[in-house]
Write a protein that holds these residues in place. Sequence first.
Motif, PDB file in Angstrom:
ATOM      1  N   GLN A 144       0.761  -1.368   0.004  1.00 56.33           N
ATOM      2  CA  GLN A 144      -0.099  -0.152   0.049  1.00 56.33           C
ATOM      3  C   GLN A 144       0.809   1.273  -0.019  1.00 56.33           C
ATOM      4  O   GLN A 144       0.562   2.159  -0.512  1.00 56.33           O
ATOM      5  CB  GLN A 144      -0.721  -0.152   1.178  1.00 56.33           C
ATOM      6  CG  GLN A 144      -1.826  -1.107   1.278  1.00 56.33           C
ATOM      7  CD  GLN A 144      -2.997  -1.112   2.220  1.00 56.33           C
ATOM      8  OE1 GLN A 144      -4.098  -0.664   2.181  1.00 56.33           O
ATOM      9  NE2 GLN A 144      -2.420  -1.704   3.337  1.00 56.33           N
ATOM     10  N   PHE A 145       2.012   1.068   0.639  1.00 55.42           N
ATOM     11  CA  PHE A 145       3.052   2.399   0.668  1.00 55.42           C
ATOM     12  C   PHE A 145       3.362   2.610  -0.812  1.00 55.42           C
ATOM     13  O   PHE A 145       3.613   3.543  -1.223  1.00 55.42           O
ATOM     14  CB  PHE A 145       3.870   2.081   1.340  1.00 55.42           C
ATOM     15  CG  PHE A 145       3.766   2.564   3.080  1.00 55.42           C
ATOM     16  CD1 PHE A 145       3.262   3.943   3.211  1.00 55.42           C
ATOM     17  CD2 PHE A 145       4.000   1.505   3.907  1.00 55.42           C
ATOM     18  CE1 PHE A 145       3.192   4.269   4.552  1.00 55.42           C
ATOM     19  CE2 PHE A 145       3.936   2.009   5.200  1.00 55.42           C
ATOM     20  CZ  PHE A 145       3.199   3.480   5.616  1.00 55.42           C
ATOM     21  N   ASN A 146       3.592   1.369  -1.692  1.00 57.89           N
ATOM     22  CA  ASN A 146       4.093   1.696  -2.876  1.00 57.89           C
ATOM     23  C   ASN A 146       2.750   2.100  -3.807  1.00 57.89           C
ATOM     24  O   ASN A 146       3.060   3.052  -4.764  1.00 57.89           O
ATOM     25  CB  ASN A 146       4.408   0.163  -3.474  1.00 57.89           C
ATOM     26  CG  ASN A 146       5.701  -0.288  -2.870  1.00 57.89           C
ATOM     27  OD1 ASN A 146       6.744   0.473  -2.868  1.00 57.89           O
ATOM     28  ND2 ASN A 146       5.941  -1.521  -2.650  1.00 57.89           N
ATOM     29  N   PHE A 147       1.743   1.928  -3.381  1.00 54.04           N
ATOM     30  CA  PHE A 147       0.465   2.503  -4.008  1.00 54.04           C
ATOM     31  C   PHE A 147       0.641   3.786  -3.949  1.00 54.04           C
ATOM     32  O   PHE A 147       0.220   4.804  -4.871  1.00 54.04           O
ATOM     33  CB  PHE A 147      -0.806   2.039  -3.699  1.00 54.04           C
ATOM     34  CG  PHE A 147      -0.979   0.357  -3.947  1.00 54.04           C
ATOM     35  CD1 PHE A 147      -0.227  -0.268  -4.711  1.00 54.04           C
ATOM     36  CD2 PHE A 147      -1.823  -0.397  -3.153  1.00 54.04           C
ATOM     37  CE1 PHE A 147      -0.500  -1.840  -4.962  1.00 54.04           C
ATOM     38  CE2 PHE A 147      -1.933  -1.591  -3.155  1.00 54.04           C
ATOM     39  CZ  PHE A 147      -1.236  -2.394  -4.048  1.00 54.04           C
ATOM     40  N   ALA A 148       0.737   4.224  -2.607  1.00 48.00           N
ATOM     41  CA  ALA A 148       0.708   5.763  -2.156  1.00 48.00           C
ATOM     42  C   ALA A 148       1.705   6.422  -3.053  1.00 48.00           C
ATOM     43  O   ALA A 148       1.802   7.777  -3.526  1.00 48.00           O
ATOM     44  CB  ALA A 148       1.123   5.923  -0.625  1.00 48.00           C
ATOM     45  N   CYS A 149       3.168   5.900  -3.252  1.00 50.05           N
ATOM     46  CA  CYS A 149       4.289   6.369  -4.088  1.00 50.05           C
ATOM     47  C   CYS A 149       3.555   6.906  -5.394  1.00 50.05           C
ATOM     48  O   CYS A 149       4.129   7.716  -5.780  1.00 50.05           O
ATOM     49  CB  CYS A 149       5.484   5.524  -3.914  1.00 50.05           C
ATOM     50  SG  CYS A 149       6.092   5.539  -2.433  1.00 50.05           S
ATOM     51  N   THR A 150       3.106   5.581  -6.040  1.00 49.76           N
ATOM     52  CA  THR A 150       2.450   5.853  -7.272  1.00 49.76           C
ATOM     53  C   THR A 150       1.470   7.024  -7.313  1.00 49.76           C
ATOM     54  O   THR A 150       1.414   7.769  -8.372  1.00 49.76           O
ATOM     55  CB  THR A 150       1.834   4.438  -7.915  1.00 49.76           C
ATOM     56  OG1 THR A 150       2.671   3.425  -7.733  1.00 49.76           O
ATOM     57  CG2 THR A 150       1.532   4.660  -9.204  1.00 49.76           C
ATOM     58  N   LEU A 151       0.817   7.257  -6.454  1.00 50.55           N
ATOM     59  CA  LEU A 151      -0.137   8.338  -6.409  1.00 50.55           C
ATOM     60  C   LEU A 151       0.634   9.499  -6.527  1.00 50.55           C
ATOM     61  O   LEU A 151       0.035  10.619  -6.942  1.00 50.55           O
ATOM     62  CB  LEU A 151      -1.283   8.294  -5.241  1.00 50.55           C
ATOM     63  CG  LEU A 151      -2.628   7.069  -5.503  1.00 50.55           C
ATOM     64  CD1 LEU A 151      -3.365   6.933  -4.253  1.00 50.55           C
ATOM     65  CD2 LEU A 151      -3.298   7.598  -6.800  1.00 50.55           C
ATOM     66  N   ILE A 152       1.486   9.640  -5.427  1.00 42.17           N
ATOM     67  CA  ILE A 152       2.312  10.865  -5.438  1.00 42.17           C
ATOM     68  C   ILE A 152       2.943  11.291  -6.688  1.00 42.17           C
ATOM     69  O   ILE A 152       3.133  12.371  -7.240  1.00 42.17           O
ATOM     70  CB  ILE A 152       3.361  10.611  -4.352  1.00 42.17           C
ATOM     71  CG1 ILE A 152       2.763  10.655  -2.791  1.00 42.17           C
ATOM     72  CG2 ILE A 152       4.550  11.934  -4.488  1.00 42.17           C
ATOM     73  CD1 ILE A 152       3.822  10.566  -1.821  1.00 42.17           C
ATOM     74  N   GLY A 153       3.429  10.022  -7.499  1.00 40.01           N
ATOM     75  CA  GLY A 153       4.078  10.483  -8.791  1.00 40.01           C
ATOM     76  C   GLY A 153       2.915  10.804  -9.782  1.00 40.01           C
ATOM     77  O   GLY A 153       3.282  11.589 -10.757  1.00 40.01           O
ATOM     78  N   ALA A 154       1.784  10.581  -9.634  1.00 41.80           N
ATOM     79  CA  ALA A 154       0.518  10.963 -10.898  1.00 41.80           C
ATOM     80  C   ALA A 154       0.144  11.995 -10.204  1.00 41.80           C
ATOM     81  O   ALA A 154      -1.077  12.625 -10.883  1.00 41.80           O
ATOM     82  CB  ALA A 154      -0.360   9.644 -10.569  1.00 41.80           C
ATOM     83  N   ALA A 155       0.531  12.633  -9.136  1.00 45.77           N
ATOM     84  CA  ALA A 155      -0.435  14.038  -8.697  1.00 45.77           C
ATOM     85  C   ALA A 155      -0.300  15.082  -9.660  1.00 45.77           C
ATOM     86  O   ALA A 155       0.754  15.190 -10.225  1.00 45.77           O
ATOM     87  CB  ALA A 155       0.152  14.309  -7.189  1.00 45.77           C
ATOM     88  N   PRO A 156      -1.211  15.825  -9.768  1.00 50.58           N
ATOM     89  CA  PRO A 156      -1.554  16.826 -10.740  1.00 50.58           C
ATOM     90  C   PRO A 156      -0.512  17.953 -10.359  1.00 50.58           C
ATOM     91  O   PRO A 156      -0.062  18.263  -9.297  1.00 50.58           O
ATOM     92  CB  PRO A 156      -2.910  17.305 -10.696  1.00 50.58           C
ATOM     93  CG  PRO A 156      -3.283  17.138  -9.266  1.00 50.58           C
ATOM     94  CD  PRO A 156      -2.766  15.635  -9.008  1.00 50.58           C
ATOM     95  N   LEU A 157       0.361  18.705 -11.428  1.00 46.48           N
ATOM     96  CA  LEU A 157       1.119  19.516 -11.074  1.00 46.48           C
ATOM     97  C   LEU A 157       0.383  21.059 -11.087  1.00 46.48           C
ATOM     98  O   LEU A 157      -0.905  21.200 -11.313  1.00 46.48           O
ATOM     99  CB  LEU A 157       2.163  19.831 -12.344  1.00 46.48           C
ATOM    100  CG  LEU A 157       3.318  18.696 -12.421  1.00 46.48           C
ATOM    101  CD1 LEU A 157       3.769  18.726 -13.861  1.00 46.48           C
ATOM    102  CD2 LEU A 157       3.955  18.382 -11.518  1.00 46.48           C
ATOM    103  N   PRO A 158       0.981  22.015 -10.189  1.00 47.27           N
ATOM    104  CA  PRO A 158       0.185  23.221 -10.113  1.00 47.27           C
ATOM    105  C   PRO A 158       0.496  24.211 -11.377  1.00 47.27           C
ATOM    106  O   PRO A 158       1.269  23.995 -11.962  1.00 47.27           O
ATOM    107  CB  PRO A 158       1.182  23.977  -8.903  1.00 47.27           C
ATOM    108  CG  PRO A 158       2.414  23.298  -9.043  1.00 47.27           C
ATOM    109  CD  PRO A 158       2.359  21.800  -9.374  1.00 47.27           C
ATOM    110  N   PRO A 159      -0.536  24.905 -11.683  1.00 47.56           N
ATOM    111  CA  PRO A 159      -1.693  25.321 -10.865  1.00 47.56           C
ATOM    112  C   PRO A 159      -2.840  23.873 -10.686  1.00 47.56           C
ATOM    113  O   PRO A 159      -2.953  23.599 -11.787  1.00 47.56           O
ATOM    114  CB  PRO A 159      -2.338  26.508 -11.191  1.00 47.56           C
ATOM    115  CG  PRO A 159      -1.859  26.365 -12.777  1.00 47.56           C
ATOM    116  CD  PRO A 159      -0.648  25.746 -12.725  1.00 47.56           C
ATOM    117  N   VAL A 160      -3.254  23.877  -9.493  1.00 53.57           N
ATOM    118  CA  VAL A 160      -4.317  22.604  -9.474  1.00 53.57           C
ATOM    119  C   VAL A 160      -5.694  23.060  -9.468  1.00 53.57           C
ATOM    120  O   VAL A 160      -5.634  23.917  -8.504  1.00 53.57           O
ATOM    121  CB  VAL A 160      -3.854  21.552  -8.424  1.00 53.57           C
ATOM    122  CG1 VAL A 160      -4.656  20.592  -8.214  1.00 53.57           C
ATOM    123  CG2 VAL A 160      -2.591  21.092  -8.565  1.00 53.57           C
TER     124      VAL A 160
END
Length: 239
Positions: A144-160
């Motif tokens: 699940q921490f690996n899933f969280a890392c993927t979500l962080i990598g896929a987070a939208p860039l500013p401006p959001v």
Amino acid sequence: MTFVWPDGSWMDALAFTWTLVLWFVYGRFADKLPPDEVAPGNLNQMMHQLRRIWMRRMLDRPERILDSALTGHSVSSTTFFASTSMLIMAGLLGVLGRAGDAHAVIQSFGFTVHSSELMFELKVLGLIGLFMIGFYKFTWALRQFNFACTLIGAAPLPPVEPGSGARFADHAARVMSLAVVSFNGGIRSYYFAMAWLGWFIHPMAFAAGTGIVVLVLLKRQVKSRSQASVAEYYEATGR
């Protein structure tokens, strides 16, 4: 066919039942993540809300190196405990292989209650089961921490956009909190294993040890200095 508890001790059965009840009741209290609009009732729930704030603030940073490093630290800690659980299980299996000798040593102590070799083996098997639960909890937390890392990598860039950012923060924080819930479950198995050792002395020592463990964990959740500091900061953020 009637089941007969080994050694015929009602105290053993009572202590074992008591431990099961406390395991499930405390787990229900500590691991439940409330809906985001509900005020947190313990330290774990406050930390979940603070992770939402963390994820929202992360979206304002064009570089997420700090966030990745913090998540990576959690991954390393989880990996360590998963490996340690395997080593402990291997050691306990070795004890089980020489159960006769180990049982004779335990029975030679003047402060231990008499029990059969079968009962001794069941107690060791119970310890193995606790660390097996811990191992599965830690490995699931790792995933699940690996899933969280993927979500962080896929987070939208500013401006959001506000709506998009809030949705991302809610989902990312929940995945991370679920990983922490699994990690906490693994750590809890270590605490209960310490209490389980009291069973080799006396069933009531086992029951008392389990009660003390749960009281300590409860205090840390609702009445510790760490909880007070987190609650103060949580209130200061305006929720």
